[in-house]
Design an enzyme around this catalytic site. Structure first.
Site, PDB file in Angstrom:
ATOM      1  N   THR A 126     -43.932  27.816  -4.522  1.00 16.69           N
ATOM      2  CA  THR A 126     -42.445  27.708  -3.422  1.00 16.69           C
ATOM      3  C   THR A 126     -41.596  26.170  -3.639  1.00 16.69           C
ATOM      4  O   THR A 126     -42.709  25.711  -3.998  1.00 16.69           O
ATOM      5  CB  THR A 126     -43.542  27.837  -2.076  1.00 16.69           C
ATOM      6  OG1 THR A 126     -42.714  26.925  -0.811  1.00 16.69           O
ATOM      7  CG2 THR A 126     -45.221  26.726  -1.907  1.00 16.69           C
ATOM      8  N   ASP A 127     -40.634  25.811  -3.268  1.00 11.52           N
ATOM      9  CA  ASP A 127     -40.166  24.689  -3.499  1.00 11.52           C
ATOM     10  C   ASP A 127     -41.000  23.748  -2.582  1.00 11.52           C
ATOM     11  O   ASP A 127     -40.326  22.453  -2.599  1.00 11.52           O
ATOM     12  CB  ASP A 127     -38.340  24.876  -3.173  1.00 11.52           C
ATOM     13  CG  ASP A 127     -38.146  25.342  -1.590  1.00 11.52           C
ATOM     14  OD1 ASP A 127     -39.176  26.162  -0.641  1.00 11.52           O
ATOM     15  OD2 ASP A 127     -36.941  25.682  -1.304  1.00 11.52           O
ATOM     16  N   GLU A 128     -41.549  23.714  -1.387  1.00 12.92           N
ATOM     17  CA  GLU A 128     -42.399  23.544  -0.408  1.00 12.92           C
ATOM     18  C   GLU A 128     -43.157  22.189  -1.318  1.00 12.92           C
ATOM     19  O   GLU A 128     -43.426  21.264  -0.819  1.00 12.92           O
ATOM     20  CB  GLU A 128     -43.953  23.619   0.078  1.00 12.92           C
ATOM     21  CG  GLU A 128     -42.519  24.233   1.653  1.00 12.92           C
ATOM     22  CD  GLU A 128     -43.821  24.500   2.859  1.00 12.92           C
ATOM     23  OE1 GLU A 128     -44.047  24.016   2.717  1.00 12.92           O
ATOM     24  OE2 GLU A 128     -42.141  25.185   3.091  1.00 12.92           O
ATOM     25  N   TYR A 150     -50.435  23.788   3.811  1.00 11.80           N
ATOM     26  CA  TYR A 150     -50.465  24.723   2.845  1.00 11.80           C
ATOM     27  C   TYR A 150     -49.712  24.060   0.994  1.00 11.80           C
ATOM     28  O   TYR A 150     -50.243  24.205   0.002  1.00 11.80           O
ATOM     29  CB  TYR A 150     -49.057  25.604   3.526  1.00 11.80           C
ATOM     30  CG  TYR A 150     -48.378  26.452   2.365  1.00 11.80           C
ATOM     31  CD1 TYR A 150     -48.540  27.725   2.274  1.00 11.80           C
ATOM     32  CD2 TYR A 150     -46.609  26.195   2.170  1.00 11.80           C
ATOM     33  CE1 TYR A 150     -47.858  28.260   1.406  1.00 11.80           C
ATOM     34  CE2 TYR A 150     -45.824  26.613   1.868  1.00 11.80           C
ATOM     35  CZ  TYR A 150     -46.479  27.905   1.388  1.00 11.80           C
ATOM     36  OH  TYR A 150     -45.777  28.752   0.448  1.00 11.80           O
ATOM     37  N   LYS A 154     -51.241  24.781  -2.782  1.00 12.69           N
ATOM     38  CA  LYS A 154     -49.998  25.493  -3.545  1.00 12.69           C
ATOM     39  C   LYS A 154     -49.815  24.853  -4.659  1.00 12.69           C
ATOM     40  O   LYS A 154     -50.052  25.052  -6.111  1.00 12.69           O
ATOM     41  CB  LYS A 154     -48.503  26.187  -2.555  1.00 12.69           C
ATOM     42  CG  LYS A 154     -48.811  27.553  -1.427  1.00 12.69           C
ATOM     43  CD  LYS A 154     -49.252  28.929  -2.296  1.00 12.69           C
ATOM     44  CE  LYS A 154     -48.115  29.190  -2.642  1.00 12.69           C
ATOM     45  NZ  LYS A 154     -48.381  30.615  -3.460  1.00 12.69           N
TER      46      LYS A 154
HETATM   47  P1  NAD Z   1     -47.438  37.028   3.652  1.00 11.60           P
HETATM   48  O1  NAD Z   1     -48.175  35.955   4.453  1.00 11.60           O
HETATM   49  O2  NAD Z   1     -46.839  37.796   4.036  1.00 11.60           O
HETATM   50  O3  NAD Z   1     -48.827  37.621   2.204  1.00 11.60           O
HETATM   51  C1  NAD Z   1     -49.529  37.402   1.471  1.00 11.60           C
HETATM   52  C2  NAD Z   1     -51.131  38.665   1.485  1.00 11.60           C
HETATM   53  O4  NAD Z   1     -51.476  38.043   0.995  1.00 11.60           O
HETATM   54  C3  NAD Z   1     -51.317  38.917   2.021  1.00 11.60           C
HETATM   55  O5  NAD Z   1     -50.955  40.919   1.678  1.00 11.60           O
HETATM   56  C4  NAD Z   1     -52.932  38.455   2.428  1.00 11.60           C
HETATM   57  O6  NAD Z   1     -53.507  40.250   2.597  1.00 11.60           O
HETATM   58  C5  NAD Z   1     -52.588  38.606   0.649  1.00 11.60           C
HETATM   59  N1  NAD Z   1     -54.081  37.287   0.681  1.00 11.60           N
HETATM   60  C6  NAD Z   1     -54.256  36.395   1.808  1.00 11.60           C
HETATM   61  N2  NAD Z   1     -55.346  35.783   1.104  1.00 11.60           N
HETATM   62  C7  NAD Z   1     -55.768  37.112   0.127  1.00 11.60           C
HETATM   63  C8  NAD Z   1     -57.191  37.092  -0.777  1.00 11.60           C
HETATM   64  N3  NAD Z   1     -57.902  35.492  -0.702  1.00 11.60           N
HETATM   65  N4  NAD Z   1     -56.846  37.606  -1.541  1.00 11.60           N
HETATM   66  C9  NAD Z   1     -56.491  38.243  -1.694  1.00 11.60           C
HETATM   67  N5  NAD Z   1     -54.621  38.660  -0.899  1.00 11.60           N
HETATM   68  C10 NAD Z   1     -54.833  37.914   0.068  1.00 11.60           C
HETATM   69  O7  NAD Z   1     -46.892  35.761   2.341  1.00 11.60           O
HETATM   70  P2  NAD Z   1     -45.324  35.543   1.823  1.00 11.60           P
HETATM   71  O8  NAD Z   1     -44.493  35.080   3.247  1.00 11.60           O
HETATM   72  O9  NAD Z   1     -45.087  36.860   1.393  1.00 11.60           O
HETATM   73  O10 NAD Z   1     -45.329  34.614   0.242  1.00 11.60           O
HETATM   74  C11 NAD Z   1     -46.161  35.860  -0.836  1.00 11.60           C
HETATM   75  C12 NAD Z   1     -46.327  34.614  -1.491  1.00 11.60           C
HETATM   76  O11 NAD Z   1     -44.604  33.245  -1.786  1.00 11.60           O
HETATM   77  C13 NAD Z   1     -47.291  33.283  -1.519  1.00 11.60           C
HETATM   78  O12 NAD Z   1     -48.307  32.756  -2.555  1.00 11.60           O
HETATM   79  C14 NAD Z   1     -46.168  31.969  -0.925  1.00 11.60           C
HETATM   80  O13 NAD Z   1     -46.938  31.163  -1.376  1.00 11.60           O
HETATM   81  C15 NAD Z   1     -44.704  32.286  -1.691  1.00 11.60           C
HETATM   82  N6  NAD Z   1     -43.211  31.558  -1.108  1.00 11.60           N
HETATM   83  C16 NAD Z   1     -42.784  32.515   0.014  1.00 11.60           C
HETATM   84  C17 NAD Z   1     -41.996  32.193   0.769  1.00 11.60           C
HETATM   85  C18 NAD Z   1     -41.626  32.640   2.227  1.00 11.60           C
HETATM   86  O14 NAD Z   1     -40.566  31.644   2.927  1.00 11.60           O
HETATM   87  N7  NAD Z   1     -42.342  33.503   2.934  1.00 11.60           N
HETATM   88  C19 NAD Z   1     -41.388  31.096   0.233  1.00 11.60           C
HETATM   89  C20 NAD Z   1     -41.817  30.719  -1.169  1.00 11.60           C
HETATM   90  C21 NAD Z   1     -42.762  31.090  -1.643  1.00 11.60           C
HETATM   91  O1  DAU Z   2     -39.826  26.774   1.410  1.00 10.19           O
HETATM   92  C1  DAU Z   2     -40.434  27.719   1.702  1.00 10.19           C
HETATM   93  C2  DAU Z   2     -41.066  28.581   2.224  1.00 10.19           C
HETATM   94  O2  DAU Z   2     -41.085  28.590   3.445  1.00 10.19           O
HETATM   95  C3  DAU Z   2     -42.528  28.550   2.184  1.00 10.19           C
HETATM   96  O3  DAU Z   2     -43.621  28.512   0.482  1.00 10.19           O
HETATM   97  C4  DAU Z   2     -43.879  29.367   2.740  1.00 10.19           C
HETATM   98  O4  DAU Z   2     -44.521  30.293   2.783  1.00 10.19           O
HETATM   99  C5  DAU Z   2     -42.944  29.789   4.765  1.00 10.19           C
HETATM  100  O5  DAU Z   2     -43.152  29.461   4.879  1.00 10.19           O
HETATM  101  C6  DAU Z   2     -41.584  28.709   4.462  1.00 10.19           C
HETATM  102  O6  DAU Z   2     -42.122  27.974   5.365  1.00 10.19           O
HETATM  103  P1  DAU Z   2     -41.392  27.086   6.325  1.00 10.19           P
HETATM  104  O7  DAU Z   2     -42.013  26.291   6.829  1.00 10.19           O
HETATM  105  O8  DAU Z   2     -39.965  26.720   5.856  1.00 10.19           O
HETATM  106  O9  DAU Z   2     -40.641  28.386   7.175  1.00 10.19           O
HETATM  107  P2  DAU Z   2     -41.304  28.615   8.605  1.00 10.19           P
HETATM  108  O10 DAU Z   2     -40.577  30.286   8.957  1.00 10.19           O
HETATM  109  O11 DAU Z   2     -42.403  27.911   9.275  1.00 10.19           O
HETATM  110  O12 DAU Z   2     -39.811  27.833   9.539  1.00 10.19           O
HETATM  111  C7  DAU Z   2     -38.760  27.465   9.341  1.00 10.19           C
HETATM  112  C8  DAU Z   2     -38.686  26.340   9.731  1.00 10.19           C
HETATM  113  O13 DAU Z   2     -38.425  26.648  11.223  1.00 10.19           O
HETATM  114  C9  DAU Z   2     -39.248  24.892   9.816  1.00 10.19           C
HETATM  115  O14 DAU Z   2     -38.503  23.774   9.501  1.00 10.19           O
HETATM  116  C10 DAU Z   2     -39.383  25.124  10.703  1.00 10.19           C
HETATM  117  C11 DAU Z   2     -38.786  25.575  11.553  1.00 10.19           C
HETATM  118  N1  DAU Z   2     -39.693  26.801  13.152  1.00 10.19           N
HETATM  119  C12 DAU Z   2     -40.716  27.096  12.550  1.00 10.19           C
HETATM  120  C13 DAU Z   2     -41.225  28.107  13.560  1.00 10.19           C
HETATM  121  C14 DAU Z   2     -42.516  28.700  13.103  1.00 10.19           C
HETATM  122  C15 DAU Z   2     -39.109  26.260  14.604  1.00 10.19           C
HETATM  123  O15 DAU Z   2     -38.234  25.025  14.658  1.00 10.19           O
HETATM  124  N2  DAU Z   2     -39.833  26.871  14.980  1.00 10.19           N
HETATM  125  C16 DAU Z   2     -40.914  27.627  14.646  1.00 10.19           C
HETATM  126  O16 DAU Z   2     -41.592  28.330  15.829  1.00 10.19           O
END
Ligand code: NAD
Ligand code: DAU
Length: 341
Positions: A126-128, A150, A154
């Site tokens: 992730t970019d985080e 988190y 990562k």
């Molecule tokens: P998500 O939370 O929707 O899905 C996570 C999946 O992993 C689920 O299906 C869960 O059951 C599975 N899982 C969790 N723990 C596990 C374990 N111990 N063994 C096997 N499976 C397990 O997540 P997402 O938003 O689809 O993110 C997927 C990946 O992308 C993550 O690694 C996250 O860090 C990364 N990522 C997410 C975002 C975003 O904006 N959502 C952006 C950049 C990177």
């Molecule tokens: O940047 C990549 C990341 O983006 C991924 O690695 C993470 O898995 C993914 O969850 C996401 O992280 P953020 O914390 O940026 O996403 P989230 O959707 O939780 O929040 C987006 C923005 O909105 C953030 O600035 C927090 C804000 N927010 C979020 C929630 C849930 C609110 O203002 N209110 C809320 O209730």
């Protein structure tokens, strides 16, 4: 490559990747390995349920014997690791599962892959991990300064991937994706939370002033980027994947309300997330040089995303029960009670 293990393939981005790969590579077998935590959902995989080249195995990436059995049984050549605890707010409430999966889980996968000589290991990061940046954009060579449990977990997972490449010569790659949006996203993240709450005329809890910036990337663009790096990425390399689409949270919230035909009076400014990163931005020139292009029509992708949640209430209404409601209460009840509109 013939047999790919997609860990975390029942989650949001993992399932988009699986739906894409099963169609794009009919000669590969795509095996999903997922623990089915609260965020894992087999409904996300219904579109590929009957595909001849799709398999599902339930298991935990932190359990070595199960991981090994599946790697051997399917003669896996490549692992793409999406499995993670992925929600920042939950990592603030309790970090334990984040360390178990995002650190120990990555170690177990790497070690089993090393022992069995698996040809490719791709880590979805992730970019985080960079922390936040006031101006400009992070390059892959910039230092990692994660600010919440988190992103710290990562970043740790990524460091293990790097170490297995340098020490053991494993063919690893990493992508650092930005905030991803689209269908099938668990409704704890901002976009699906706000869309589904607004559909029900419920208040939208915007953290702080809502002027934080996120760089929104469409889920199918993210999936294609991972496919590209899996096949064409250089060993040991890291690739940023950004939407090049920076938006203030408050502006995204207003756009969502407009698309839904709901009033801005639903917006509540609530207590901020502790350690809230102010702005994310990544430089994507490296992955573009490999041939990746994103779809830049945010307006229409956002409209399609909103329409998907409107037409698929069956999908998210099932989720918004039980544990979800407990989490919602813990995260938002007091914040909303003390909110300013
Ligand atoms: P998500 O939370 O929707 O899905 C996570 C999946 O992993 C689920 O299906 C869960 O059951 C599975 N899982 C969790 N723990 C596990 C374990 N111990 N063994 C096997 N499976 C397990 O997540 P997402 O938003 O689809 O993110 C997927 C990946 O992308 C993550 O690694 C996250 O860090 C990364 N990522 C997410 C975002 C975003 O904006 N959502 C952006 C950049 C990177
Ligand atoms: O940047 C990549 C990341 O983006 C991924 O690695 C993470 O898995 C993914 O969850 C996401 O992280 P953020 O914390 O940026 O996403 P989230 O959707 O939780 O929040 C987006 C923005 O909105 C953030 O600035 C927090 C804000 N927010 C979020 C929630 C849930 C609110 O203002 N209110 C809320 O209730």
């Amino acid at each position: 490559m013939k047999n790919i293990l997609v860990t975390g393939g029942a989650g949001f981005i993992g399932s988009a990747f699986v739906r894409y790969m099963v169609q794009a590579y009919p000669h590969y077998t795509v095996v999903v390995f997922d623990k089915l935590t609260y965020a894992g959902n087999l409904d996300n995989l219904l579109p590929v349920h009957d595909a001849p080249n799709y398999r599902f195995e339930r298991g935990d990436i932190a359990e070595a014997p199960t991981v090994r059995r599946v790697l051997e049984q399917y003669q896996i050549d490549a692992i793409v690791n999406f499995a993670a605890e992925s929600h920042v707010d939950r990592s603030i409430l309790n970090s334990h599962a984040f360390l178990e999966t995002d650190v120990i889980g990555v170690y177990v996968l790497l070690e089993q892959a090393r022992q069995l000589g698996i040809k490719r290991f791709h880590q979805v990061s992730t970019d985080e991990v960079y922390g936040w940046i006031a101006e400009g954009a992070f390059k892959e060579t910039d230092p990692l300064q994660p600010n919440n449990p988190y992103s710290a977990a990562k970043a740790s997972g990524e460091m293990l991937v790097r170490a297995y490449h340098v020490t053991h010569g494993m063919h690893t790659t990493v992508t650092r994706g930005s905030n991803t949006y689209g269908p099938y996203q668990y409704p704890e993240k901002m976009m699906p939370l706000f869309i589904t709450e607004a559909i029900d005329d419920r208040p939208l809890p915007v953290y702080g002033d809502g002027k934080q910036v996120r760089d929104w990337l469409y889920v199918d663009d993210h999936a294609r980027a991972i496919d590209l790096v899996l096949h064409r990425g250089a060993p040991g390399e890291v690739y940023n994947v950004g939407g090049e689409n920076e938006q203030h949270n408050i502006d995204v919230t207003r756009r969502l309300l407009r698309l839904l035909g709901k009033p801005e009076t639903l917006i509540r400014h609530v207590a901020d997330r502790p350690g809230h990163d102010r702005r994310y931005a990544v430089d994507c020139s490296k992955i573009k040089a490999l041939g990746w292009q994103r779809n830049d029509d945010f307006e229409s992708l956002l409209a399609q995303t909103v329409a998907w949640y409107q037409h698929n209430a069956w999908w998210w209404r099932k989720i918004k029960t039980g544990e979800y409601l407990e989490y919602y209460k813990q995260q938002y009840a007091q914040r909303l009670a003390e909110a300013k509109s």
